[in-house]
Design a protein around this motif. Structure first.
Motif: not given
Length: 147
Positions: A5-11, A15-21, A23-27
């Motif tokens: 559960s802690l690893s989901i937001h780690r580099p 979550l890190h991959r989604f937030a850093g995408s 496509v996510t940023r542009t959207t």
């Protein structure tokens, strides 16, 4: 909590991959600028309505204000979404939003009731939108500052 559960937001985590995408940023940036893209397009296709809106808020000459708003909103939105001087476009939209909010949503002048409640909600939603643009500008200005 488990280690998983802690690893989901780690580099490298999902979550890190989604937030850093990109496509996510542009959207997200397109969503943030949606009203500033839709509004001027509506004004272009109904220019008489755009002039009437400017006149309603006492902005004269109405035609000049309508053209200025159209050009400004589309240009600043393009800056935010494209990344070209993003900080400047975001700050400009924050200031514009605050000015427009104080012109169009003066809830304190309305009698109690539905119209006042809707204007109050709109006023504070616009404050939040301006705050989001300030955050975009701050992130753009300070990116890499901690590295």
């Amino acid at each position: 909590m488990t280690d998983r559960s802690l690893s989901i937001h780690r580099p490298g985590g999902p979550l890190h991959r989604f937030a850093g995408s990109p496509v996510t940023r542009t959207t997200a940036l397109l969503a943030l600028c949606a009203a500033y893209i839709q509004g001027p397009l509506t004004k272009i296709f109904d220019f008489d309505g755009a002039i009437a809106e400017m006149e309603h808020f006492g902005l004269n000459p109405a035609g000049l204000f309508a053209v200025g708003v159209i050009v400004f909103e589309l240009s600043a939105s393009a800056m935010v979404v494209s990344g070209y001087l993003r900080w400047l476009g975001a700050l400009a939209l924050a200031v514009f939003t605050l000015l427009a909010t104080f012109i169009a949503l003066r809830f304190w002048e309305l009698a109690p009731g539905m119209e006042r409640m809707m204007a109050t909600n709109g006023f504070f939603e616009h404050l939040g939108l301006a705050g989001a643009f300030v955050l975009v500008a701050a992130i753009d200005i300070t990116k890499g500052a901690g590295k």
